[in-house]
Design a protein around this motif. Structure first.
Motif, PDB file in Angstrom:
ATOM      1  N   PRO A 189       0.834  -1.199   0.000  1.00 32.01           N
ATOM      2  CA  PRO A 189       0.000   0.000   0.000  1.00 32.01           C
ATOM      3  C   PRO A 189       0.876   1.259   0.000  1.00 32.01           C
ATOM      4  CG  PRO A 189      -0.776  -1.550   1.659  1.00 32.01           C
ATOM      5  CD  PRO A 189       0.494  -2.106   1.115  1.00 32.01           C
ATOM      6  N   ASP A 190       0.417   2.274  -0.719  1.00 36.01           N
ATOM      7  CA  ASP A 190       1.165   3.521  -0.765  1.00 36.01           C
ATOM      8  C   ASP A 190       0.953   4.361   0.484  1.00 36.01           C
ATOM      9  OD1 ASP A 190       1.860   2.662  -3.267  1.00 36.01           O
ATOM     10  OD2 ASP A 190       1.624   4.658  -4.192  1.00 36.01           O
ATOM     11  N   ASP A 191      -0.140   4.079   1.189  1.00 34.94           N
ATOM     12  CA  ASP A 191      -0.380   4.831   2.410  1.00 34.94           C
ATOM     13  C   ASP A 191      -1.377   4.094   3.291  1.00 34.94           C
ATOM     14  OD1 ASP A 191       0.059   6.831   4.186  1.00 34.94           O
ATOM     15  OD2 ASP A 191      -1.056   8.388   3.104  1.00 34.94           O
ATOM     16  N   VAL A 192      -1.406   4.487   4.564  1.00 35.78           N
ATOM     17  CA  VAL A 192      -2.347   3.930   5.530  1.00 35.78           C
ATOM     18  C   VAL A 192      -3.116   5.075   6.179  1.00 35.78           C
ATOM     19  CG1 VAL A 192      -2.605   2.568   7.642  1.00 35.78           C
ATOM     20  CG2 VAL A 192      -0.761   2.038   6.039  1.00 35.78           C
ATOM     21  N   VAL A 193      -4.424   4.869   6.315  1.00 38.44           N
ATOM     22  CA  VAL A 193      -5.261   5.855   7.007  1.00 38.44           C
ATOM     23  C   VAL A 193      -5.951   5.118   8.151  1.00 38.44           C
ATOM     24  CG1 VAL A 193      -7.299   7.304   6.822  1.00 38.44           C
ATOM     25  CG2 VAL A 193      -5.687   7.180   4.925  1.00 38.44           C
ATOM     26  N   PHE A 194      -5.961   5.721   9.330  1.00 42.26           N
ATOM     27  CA  PHE A 194      -6.656   5.100  10.453  1.00 42.26           C
ATOM     28  C   PHE A 194      -8.031   5.739  10.603  1.00 42.26           C
ATOM     29  CE2 PHE A 194      -2.158   4.471  11.178  1.00 42.26           C
ATOM     30  CZ  PHE A 194      -2.111   3.126  11.487  1.00 42.26           C
ATOM     31  N   ALA A 195      -9.035   4.897  10.733  1.00 46.47           N
ATOM     32  CA  ALA A 195     -10.401   5.409  10.820  1.00 46.47           C
ATOM     33  C   ALA A 195     -11.095   4.822  12.047  1.00 46.47           C
ATOM     34  CB  ALA A 195     -11.182   5.032   9.555  1.00 46.47           C
ATOM     35  N   ASP A 196     -12.172   5.443  12.469  1.00 43.19           N
ATOM     36  CA  ASP A 196     -12.906   4.948  13.633  1.00 43.19           C
ATOM     37  C   ASP A 196     -13.812   3.779  13.268  1.00 43.19           C
ATOM     38  OD1 ASP A 196     -11.759   6.826  15.236  1.00 43.19           O
ATOM     39  OD2 ASP A 196     -13.360   8.299  14.934  1.00 43.19           O
ATOM     40  N   ALA A 197     -14.294   3.787  12.048  1.00 43.67           N
ATOM     41  CA  ALA A 197     -15.186   2.721  11.595  1.00 43.67           C
ATOM     42  C   ALA A 197     -15.178   2.716  10.077  1.00 43.67           C
ATOM     43  CB  ALA A 197     -16.605   2.958  12.118  1.00 43.67           C
ATOM     44  N   LEU A 198     -15.653   1.589   9.498  1.00 45.51           N
ATOM     45  CA  LEU A 198     -15.774   1.507   8.039  1.00 45.51           C
ATOM     46  C   LEU A 198     -17.255   1.509   7.696  1.00 45.51           C
ATOM     47  CD1 LEU A 198     -13.090  -1.255   7.364  1.00 45.51           C
ATOM     48  CD2 LEU A 198     -12.832   1.215   7.113  1.00 45.51           C
ATOM     49  N   PRO A 199     -17.629   2.055   6.560  1.00 44.33           N
ATOM     50  CA  PRO A 199     -19.046   2.020   6.178  1.00 44.33           C
ATOM     51  C   PRO A 199     -19.466   0.582   5.865  1.00 44.33           C
ATOM     52  CG  PRO A 199     -17.701   2.909   4.391  1.00 44.33           C
ATOM     53  CD  PRO A 199     -16.781   2.731   5.557  1.00 44.33           C
ATOM     54  N   VAL A 200     -20.553   0.127   6.496  1.00 39.99           N
ATOM     55  CA  VAL A 200     -20.974  -1.262   6.368  1.00 39.99           C
ATOM     56  C   VAL A 200     -22.414  -1.304   5.867  1.00 39.99           C
ATOM     57  CG1 VAL A 200     -21.634  -3.253   7.768  1.00 39.99           C
ATOM     58  CG2 VAL A 200     -19.379  -2.234   8.044  1.00 39.99           C
ATOM     59  N   GLY A 201     -22.710  -2.215   4.947  1.00 39.96           N
ATOM     60  CA  GLY A 201     -24.057  -2.325   4.373  1.00 39.96           C
ATOM     61  C   GLY A 201     -24.953  -3.244   5.194  1.00 39.96           C
ATOM     62  N   GLY A 202     -26.147  -3.465   4.686  1.00 43.29           N
ATOM     63  CA  GLY A 202     -27.176  -4.207   5.415  1.00 43.29           C
ATOM     64  C   GLY A 202     -26.834  -5.655   5.707  1.00 43.29           C
ATOM     65  N   THR A 203     -25.862  -6.239   4.998  1.00 42.98           N
ATOM     66  CA  THR A 203     -25.493  -7.633   5.285  1.00 42.98           C
ATOM     67  C   THR A 203     -24.135  -7.707   5.956  1.00 42.98           C
ATOM     68  OG1 THR A 203     -24.683  -7.813   3.029  1.00 42.98           O
ATOM     69  CG2 THR A 203     -26.885  -8.635   3.451  1.00 42.98           C
TER      70      THR A 203
END
Ligand SMILES: Nc1ncnc2c1ncn2[C@@H]1O[C@H](COP(=O)(O)OP(=O)(O)OP(=O)(O)O)[C@@H](O)[C@H]1O
Ligand SMILES: Nc1ncnc2c1ncn2[C@@H]1O[C@H](COP(=O)(O)OP(=O)(O)OP(=O)(O)O)[C@@H](O)[C@H]1O
Ligand SMILES: [Mg+2]
Ligand SMILES: [Mg+2]
Lengths: 548, 548
Positions: A514-528
């Protein structure tokens, strides 16, 4: 359709109808149980024979309400015995069961109900507020049937024509002969998860459902026997809980429905109480169960086997289940368009002598086609690629439980020379093991070459500080696209970009890093429960890579 | 035939054809092996892919010979790879495979060939004398194809138009697309064993064969997986070796064919050499294997499971296999008219805590219907009887792999309200376990009550001095019929009538006790190894019971 031989076989002419599955269980395994954790809060327990009797009452009730062959009847419910009765009461009578995902937005639900032209909606009483929210948008629905007894009926409601399920079926007789009709008649309608776009409808037939039930019960696939106790954690609104409502009664196994209680503690306790041997679900649901068991130093006394699919099973999860809990993991791949099962993992005899690490690599593949399904991989021009375990390409499938087009012809002619293009990218090895490397839409095109994101995510998730990871392509002036890794850390963990990238060393080709890393609080998740990479791509559309 | 729904499913329209089974194995388990003990004396070994290529050459060759859809092509061969090629080359091309039993008398063979109107006959070269004996009686057969290479062709022969199989297929290309046709087209023709009368033809369709393969591979039935090595000891001329030539490739398992070497020593050595895990056969074939292993104090290093059926598995045999050899026994019941599998035995979860003796009683039942098959028991007036494990009556079945009539309508309308009467008498218990007590024709009617002969024979065979036993009804002035026990002792054993009768004390109801015992050197046995009770009854027609 197909030419007949001058000499036809002389076998009984009997259509493959799902009603025969429930009848089979009720007759031949009359004492097998269905145990349900109810929305009411208690544990409900009855036999397949009871289920059959109530499904027949429902069939009579629906007929009384004017539901006829081919009419759509929707459900909005957790996994439980009433939902099971709807599976058979609706489809068995010739109407079409349409399962709705309660995790969708009310607007999406209204869109799908109207698209499906649902006539009635059966729903768990806990979804009353949700139903109230979208009912006004669905003028076509003639009645709403609340799964519960009279005491669960609201004192007042905005819903027009609200009926009480228990009152309704109790006012009808269990005397009912399932009608016999053409096995290609529609049986169930499921919409895709909507991970990559608007959900599209797959309209299964009775024939396809019964054949899928046979195929998926077989030893190379789910391997369900009458000595199993099966808990479908995968929801009945997610591609028919992978066919378990059909393959379990057909096998005479005991069925345990977890209802709405899907947290680790509830699932663990129900498994132990009812001595569940086999379960099935997407990777995210196992996280909670595994964490609960690890934190409380618990073991499973009966749980032996689980199927994981719907998205790639992270190798770390598989290892924990096998090494810590002695639970066999069957990595399965499928899609709504495939009823859903296409392949299932497992070892061949020649692998039994291999080291644990080598075996693990095989088990991480999505495995062999189930008889009935054929598959191939092809390049962008449709040229078939070799089964060498290295060449990757678009995965295409065909078989009697795969759709030939979407409901109402959405998307037009989807087949390519009779093959259904899955939208997945895969390799197939010389022994016939298929491995998904990515979705076509998620694959990162770097300088004309493809980078598979699943591999990169698995490496990231093998780092102990990482809970979730998603890799997406971000615009790059020289290479067109380069990988950006978006990571959610475990609570209380800290990790530096450089340390995570160092963790990749030696695990992937250099130009895949990977060219870069981003830290996030959560990922967008769908209905399943799937990560919505299109949303993620949107979010990082203007992200500037340090290499750019 | 059946009404269509206004809304039809939108799944791929793909016929269930047996060619898809071989294609599946060749594609998805390309490296799975077929190992054959050849009539030539050596061991032959190739892959499913090789088998597919040669089956396609055969299909081209047959087309060249003028064989067309619906034409019957007969085989007279032991279990082996060439026979397997015929299974697929003949049926896959749309012609109808007709398997002949080499243990029949030449006159019977000629009767069956003429009745079937066979066009060609493929045969193992060891059967050349037999073919020479009945070929002149079969004017309709256009050619005889010898399974072997040119060096096996006789210098001279009375057979007109004798062809060499290897030369024939080698002169044709493996390029061949299996035709697609209506799945109800005829696939295979099998005649019944002729135990109770003249053999009658069952004409299977592709659909019934594929559905039977799915049903029989399932965990509750034969439970075949890709990690199995399967040796069908049951001949491919006896109801398609119980479907194993279909259910094994569909499961990706390794296949081991014993050829003509069915004695205990040969079977044992082949099992060990090829590490067979699973086998199938009638009770008589296991006698030789068990005796060989016991006498030489041998154990099995890989053999784990066997299916026994075709006639009742004597409890003593089951116990020896389980207790001495740790081989699981699946007691299965079926008939030619059922493709053949109807039921398979096994324990439910609740039986796992029982004592060995109690478990053994369950395992001795013929077990549960396989999904697809429905069954019921009825009295002489057709009234359905309860499933209480005690009431016995005529067993009737229905399902998509059960015949609706015999080939050429022999015997007229055989169904009773859509159910096929099996000619067997059975009980069914509340858990759905079926147990055969007798054939209707063999049941002894004593003073209006029925005596089941299988029970009496099992008691007799549990005596260590007894090798075989058959019980028949003999005329009695007061009771109409009373049981006579005909017994073959083990070599070197001696046993008194009184001692054997004393052995029955407490094991059967008093009025079931045989009225007399006769010791014989052998029992009349038919082409599939079953005792011919009609011959026995003939033989003892004028026997005067001491009680008469
Ligand atoms: N074991 C697995 N490993 C990797 N991916 C998997 C696995 N099982 C399923 N998938 C993914 O899930 C897809 C099928 O999911 P589903 O039919 O539920 O809807 P979706 O594809 O997520 O949604 P939509 O088609 O509406 O965008 C497959 O095409 C594949 O991308
Ligand atoms: N496990 C079993 N226990 C007892 N009997 C069995 C079992 N399996 C099969 N049989 C007997 O075998 C019969 C089926 O045999 P098959 O179709 O080979 O021909 P057959 O009945 O012996 O001959 P025919 O019908 O020509 O007289 C069944 O009807 C039953 O009587
Ligand atoms: Mg999709
Ligand atoms: Mg018979």
């Amino acid at each position: 359709m197909y030419p007949q031989s001058p000499l036809m076989g002389q076998m009984m002419n009997q259509p493959l109808l799902v009603s025969s599955i429930l009848d089979f269980a009720a007759r031949h395994y009359a004492n097998s149980e269905i145990v349900s954790q109810r929305v009411e809060g208690d544990l409900h327990r009855y036999t397949f024979r009871d289920c059959q009797q109530r499904a027949k009452r429902l069939a009579n009730a629906l007929h009384g309400l004017g539901v006829r062959m081919g009419d759509r009847v929707a459900t909005l419910a957790w996994n439980g015995y009433r939902h099971m009765e709807a599976y058979y009461g609706v489809s068995g009578s010739g109407a079409v069961l349409h399962t709705l995902n309660p995790r969708l937005h009310p607007d999406q639900l209204a869109y799908i109900c109207n698209h499906a032209e649902d006539q009635y909606l059966l729903f768990d009483f806990c979804f009353l507020p949700l139903v109230e929210a979208f009912a006004p948008l669905c003028k076509g629905i003639k009645g709403f049937i609340l799964f519960g007894a009279a005491d669960r009926m609201p004192a007042e409601t905005k819903i027009p024509n609200l009926l009480c399920y228990e009152d309704l079926i109790n006012s009808h007789s269990p005397e009912y002969e399932w009608p016999l009709f053409d096995e290609n008649s529609a049986c169930t309608l499921c919409y895709t998860s909507g991970t990559t776009g608007n959900p599209k409808g797959a309209l299964y037939s009775h024939r396809s459902t019964v054949l899928h039930a046979y195929g998926s019960a077989m030893p190379n696939a789910l391997n369900v026997s009458s000595r199993d106790t099966v808990m479908p954690v995968v929801p009945m609104f997610h591609v028919n809980a992978w066919g378990l409502p059909y393959s379990v009664p057909l096998s005479g196994a005991k069925m345990v429905f977890p209802g709405p209680a899907l947290d680790g503690k509830s699932v663990y306790e129900l498994m132990e109480k009812e001595q569940v041997t086999f379960s099935a679900g997407v990777p995210t649901v196992w996280l909670g169960l595994i964490n609960h068991a690890l934190q409380n130093k618990l073991k499973f006394s009966s749980f032996r086997r689980t199927v994981i699919g719907g998205s790639a099973c992270p190798p770390a999860m598989m290892s924990t289940l096998i090494d810590e809990f002695d639970v066999e993991v069957i990595h399965a791949w499928g899609m709504t368009e495939m009823s859903p099962l296409g392949t299932a993992g497992g070892l061949l005899t020649k692998h039994l002598d291999m080291s644990k690490e080598e075996q693990r690599k095989i088990l991480q593949k999505q495995g062999h086609a189930i008889y009935g399904v054929d598959m191939k991989i092809a390049d962008d021009d449709g040229k078939e690629l070799p089964w060498d375990g290295v060449s990757y390409g678009h995965l295409l499938v065909k078989g009697p439980w795969i759709i030939s087009r979407y409901f109402k012809g959405e998307g037009g002619d989807v087949l390519e020379n009779g093959w259904f293009p899955t939208g997945d990218v895969a390799t197939i090895d010389p022994d016939g093991f298929m491995q998904i490397t990515d979705r076509s839409k998620d694959v990162i095109k770097s300088g004309g070459e493809w980078i598979g994101t699943i591999d990169l995510e698995n490496v990231a998730m093998s780092h102990p500080a990482v809970m979730q990871a998603a890799c997406i392509g971000v615009a790059h002036p020289k290479w067109d696209e380069r990988p950006l890794l978006v990571v959610v850390l475990r609570p209380g963990q800290d990790l530096k970009r450089e340390d995570l990238l160092a963790h990749f060393q030696g695990k992937v080709a250099k130009w895949w890093l990977p060219d870069d890393v981003v830290f996030a609080d959560a990922l967008p998740v769908g209905g399943t429960g799937k990560i919505q990479k299109n949303k993620l791509r949107e979010q990082y559309r203007d992200y500037r890579l340090p290499t750019a």
